[in-house]
Design a protein around this motif. Structure first.
Motif, short mmCIF file in Angstrom:
data_model
loop_
_atom_site.label_atom_id
_atom_site.label_comp_id
_atom_site.label_asym_id
_atom_site.label_seq_id
_atom_site.Cartn_x
_atom_site.Cartn_y
_atom_site.Cartn_z
N LEU A 121 -19.68 19.95 13.91
CA LEU A 121 -19.23 18.69 14.51
C LEU A 121 -20.09 18.32 15.71
O LEU A 121 -20.42 17.15 15.92
N THR A 134 -2.30 19.31 13.86
CA THR A 134 -1.88 19.66 12.51
C THR A 134 -1.38 21.09 12.42
O THR A 134 -0.42 21.37 11.74
N ARG A 175 -2.30 13.81 19.72
CA ARG A 175 -1.33 13.26 18.77
C ARG A 175 -1.64 13.66 17.34
O ARG A 175 -0.86 13.46 16.44
N TRP A 176 -2.83 14.23 17.17
CA TRP A 176 -3.30 14.48 15.81
C TRP A 176 -2.95 15.87 15.32
O TRP A 176 -3.20 16.21 14.19
N ARG A 210 -16.16 13.76 24.10
CA ARG A 210 -15.60 13.19 22.88
C ARG A 210 -15.48 14.17 21.73
O ARG A 210 -14.81 13.89 20.73
N VAL A 211 -16.18 15.31 21.80
CA VAL A 211 -16.13 16.25 20.68
C VAL A 211 -15.64 17.64 21.12
O VAL A 211 -14.64 18.14 20.61
N LEU A 253 -23.45 17.11 14.38
CA LEU A 253 -23.31 15.76 13.80
C LEU A 253 -23.23 14.71 14.89
O LEU A 253 -23.89 13.67 14.82
N MET A 275 0.85 -1.20 0.00
CA MET A 275 0.00 0.00 0.00
C MET A 275 0.88 1.25 0.00
O MET A 275 1.82 1.37 0.77
N VAL A 276 0.54 2.17 -0.89
CA VAL A 276 1.32 3.40 -0.95
C VAL A 276 0.90 4.30 0.20
O VAL A 276 -0.28 4.48 0.45
N ASP A 277 1.87 4.84 0.90
CA ASP A 277 1.55 5.75 1.99
C ASP A 277 1.42 7.16 1.45
O ASP A 277 2.40 7.86 1.23
N LEU A 278 0.18 7.55 1.16
CA LEU A 278 -0.06 8.86 0.56
C LEU A 278 0.39 9.99 1.47
O LEU A 278 0.88 11.02 1.01
N ALA A 279 0.18 9.78 2.75
CA ALA A 279 0.54 10.83 3.70
C ALA A 279 2.03 11.11 3.64
O ALA A 279 2.46 12.26 3.74
N PRO A 313 -11.97 17.60 22.99
CA PRO A 313 -10.87 17.36 22.04
C PRO A 313 -10.71 18.50 21.04
O PRO A 313 -9.59 18.86 20.68
N ALA A 314 -11.85 19.07 20.58
CA ALA A 314 -11.77 20.14 19.58
C ALA A 314 -11.09 21.38 20.14
O ALA A 314 -10.42 22.11 19.42
N ARG A 345 4.58 14.81 2.85
CA ARG A 345 5.55 15.42 3.74
C ARG A 345 6.68 16.03 2.92
O ARG A 345 7.16 15.41 1.97
#
Lengths: 281, 276
Positions: free
Chosen positions: B168, B268, B265-266, B185-186, B171, B1-5, B189-190, B9
């Protein structure tokens, strides 16, 4: 009177028809303004049959998206009623699933975490939750991407995750608000194909908002054409195309031309005013 | 599988140096800068014969002498307690109030003028007031630390909650999440990014609050130690005290960054802290 005549009335054994998945009954909606309100929807009545894909097309600003907000109970109608599976919608309607224009994934969760989210809050046990989420990820070709965060996925991949995040908990009605609007033509076609296969797989009811006639014909059993604000139903059109459909060559399907022509006949009056005020198209 | 992410980078595009090499260069540059500063200080002071500027060698000797005796630990402990108690209380109150006002449009509108009023007061300037109210002991410093950290945590939590994408939240509710689930949970974290920024920015302010409080009136603590060194013209002890303070800030930030890394950890993009 029949009793007087001594004849008992005939008994009809009605075939019990399931109630409509979504039923708009003379729905009007006014947004409150500074001095007076703006009429957004001016008396909408139509219903979505269980298991069908219905599209609503209309010019921008005709209140298409508002219909979905009414169906999900996010906005109450000013008058009239909205019913879902035989129950009146008067609060948040958790029987529907909502796919928004933007993918709106939770950026702090992985693709898998996003798809598991609705199952987790509904109390599905860990193992089953994981299996179901992985199954859906596999169906849309995202195996191997389950641990990627949304920011690491392409727009098309995010959209796939967003759609299966809604389908995974099998809501009885799926509301889709121009979900493919921002994607390139190629990705769009692929996603049309995938959405139809997912629908064949699950047979959930879908109410799809779009301003693209070809998209509406490609996907739906029925197309509702709406007028410019205040939104009214102008025409309800049954798409005569057989299923399964080849979305990549939908224009070659017998009946496509005719379907397009009859829809465009109704639709052009609505866009005309925007393109050429007072002119002909 | 190609790692698009991985393809996205910059490192994979061959533009930048490989990451590990780059980090090595950055570290080397930082170390040589530090060394230059220390050597410059040492050399400059001995050349120019400046009194009371001390020298790195003298400061280091003093530091060694201090940490071999129990007195300094008493001072460190007093200041640490003031910082920890004040910061903890400030953070808790800041988080709770920031959360409540961030979610309630009504309370936010109603309390806005008061908050803006308090916002414009330099919190440190209130230190003498607390000395008068609470005396020379620890509680007056705790109050200053509390106020300084409370406002930073409060404003950042508040603005973090205001910035939560309501789509969010809607939803999640439609997906069947209860309010407690939606919050944990929303919403949290947001807003976590901005909340952590507030918690981190508040650390140096908490330390400043404690030290200023001690400068103004106290008989123990690192601030008192530094002030005493200044009044007795003991320059090496002065600098040794400041270095100990820097150490406290550094350790606290390291701890919080570690905690943040575990929780977020997410991440961005980086947010901008609301400052006071």
């Amino acid at each position: 009177m029949t009793a007087i005549l001594g004849v008992s009335p005939p008994v009809y054994h009605e075939v019990k028809k399931p109630p409509p998945a979504i039923d708009f009954r003379d729905v009007k909606l006014t947004f409150a303004g500074q001095t007076d309100g703006t009429l957004v929807l001016g008396g909408i009545s139509f219903s979505v049959r269980p298991g069908e894909i219905m599209s609503v097309v209309g010019p921008s600003g005709c209140g298409k998206t508002t219909l979905l907000r009414l169906a999900s109970g996010l906005v109450p109608p000013s008058s009239g009623q909205v019913w879902c599976n035989g129950r009146r919608v008067d609060a948040l309607n958790t029987e529907v699933g909502f796919v928004t224009q933007d993918s709106n994934l939770f950026p702090w969760l992985t693709a898998l975490g996003n798809v598991e989210f609705p199952l987790a809050v509904r109390g599905v046990p860990d193992k089953e939750r994981r299996e179901r989420a992985m199954h859906w990820l596999e169906l849309v070709g995202l195996s191997g991407f389950e641990n990627h965060y949304p920011a690491q996925l392409s727009g098309g991949m995010q959209k796939r995750v967003s759609i299966i995040r809604t389908l995974v908990y099998e809501p009885s009605v799926v509301l889709l608000d121009e979900p493919f609007g921002a994607l390139d033509a190629q990705t769009r076609m692929h996603l049309h194909h995938e959405l139809l296969s997912l629908w064949q797989h699950q047979k959930s009811t879908m109410l799809f908002i779009t301003h693209d006639l070809v998209e509406a014909i490609t996907l739906s059993d029925t197309v509702v054409v709406m007028t410019r604000g205040p939104g009214l139903v102008k025409e309800i059109y049954d798409v005569p195309l057989a299923r399964p459909r080849n979305v990549f060559e939908i224009y070659l399907e017998p009946g496509f031309d005719k379907a397009y022509a009859s829809l465009w006949k109704h639709f052009k009056h609505e866009v005309q005013e925007v393109l050429l005020p007072g002119g002909a198209l | 599988m190609v790692d698009l992410a991985a393809l996205d980078r910059p490192a994979a595009k061959g533009r930048a140096r490989p990451r590990s090499m780059r980090r090595y260069y950055v570290l080397m540059t930082q170390l040589s800068l530090l060394l230059t500063l220390i050597l410059g200080w040492q050399w400059g002071v001995s050349e120019a014969q400046l009194p009371y500027f001390s020298r790195p060698t003298l400061v280091a000797a003093k530091l060694m002498e201090l940490i071999s005796q129990p007195t300094i630990y008493r001072h460190i402990w007093v200041t640490l307690q003031e910082i920890l108690i004040g910061y903890f209380l400030g953070a808790v109150f800041g988080l709770v109030l920031g959360f409540v006002l961030g979610r309630s449009q009504f309370l936010s509108d109603a309390l806005q003028p008061f908050i803006i009023g308090l916002y414009s007061i330099p919190k440190i300037a209130l230190a003498p007031v607390f000395i008068v109210w609470l005396g020379l002991g620890m509680s007056s410093k705790v109050a200053v630390v509390f106020l300084a950290s409370f406002f930073l945590v409060f404003f950042n939590t508040y603005s973090g909650l205001r910035a939560v994408n309501e789509e969010l939240v809607r939803l999640a509710r439609l997906m069947g999440a209860s309010w407690p689930q939606t919050i944990s949970r929303v919403i949290l974290p947001a807003a976590a990014d901005q909340i952590f920024l507030g918690l981190k920015t508040a650390v140096p302010y908490a330390v400043i609050g404690a030290v200023i409080g001690e400068y103004i009136g106290s008989n123990e603590g690192l601030g008192f130690f530094i002030l005493y060194a200044s009044q007795t013209y003991d320059a090496p002890a002065l600098f040794a005290g400041i270095i100990l303070l820097v150490g406290i800030v550094f350790a606290a930030n390291l701890g919080l960054s570690h905690l943040e890394g575990k929780l977020i950890r997410w991440k961005t993009s980086s947010s901008q802290a609301v400052q006071i």
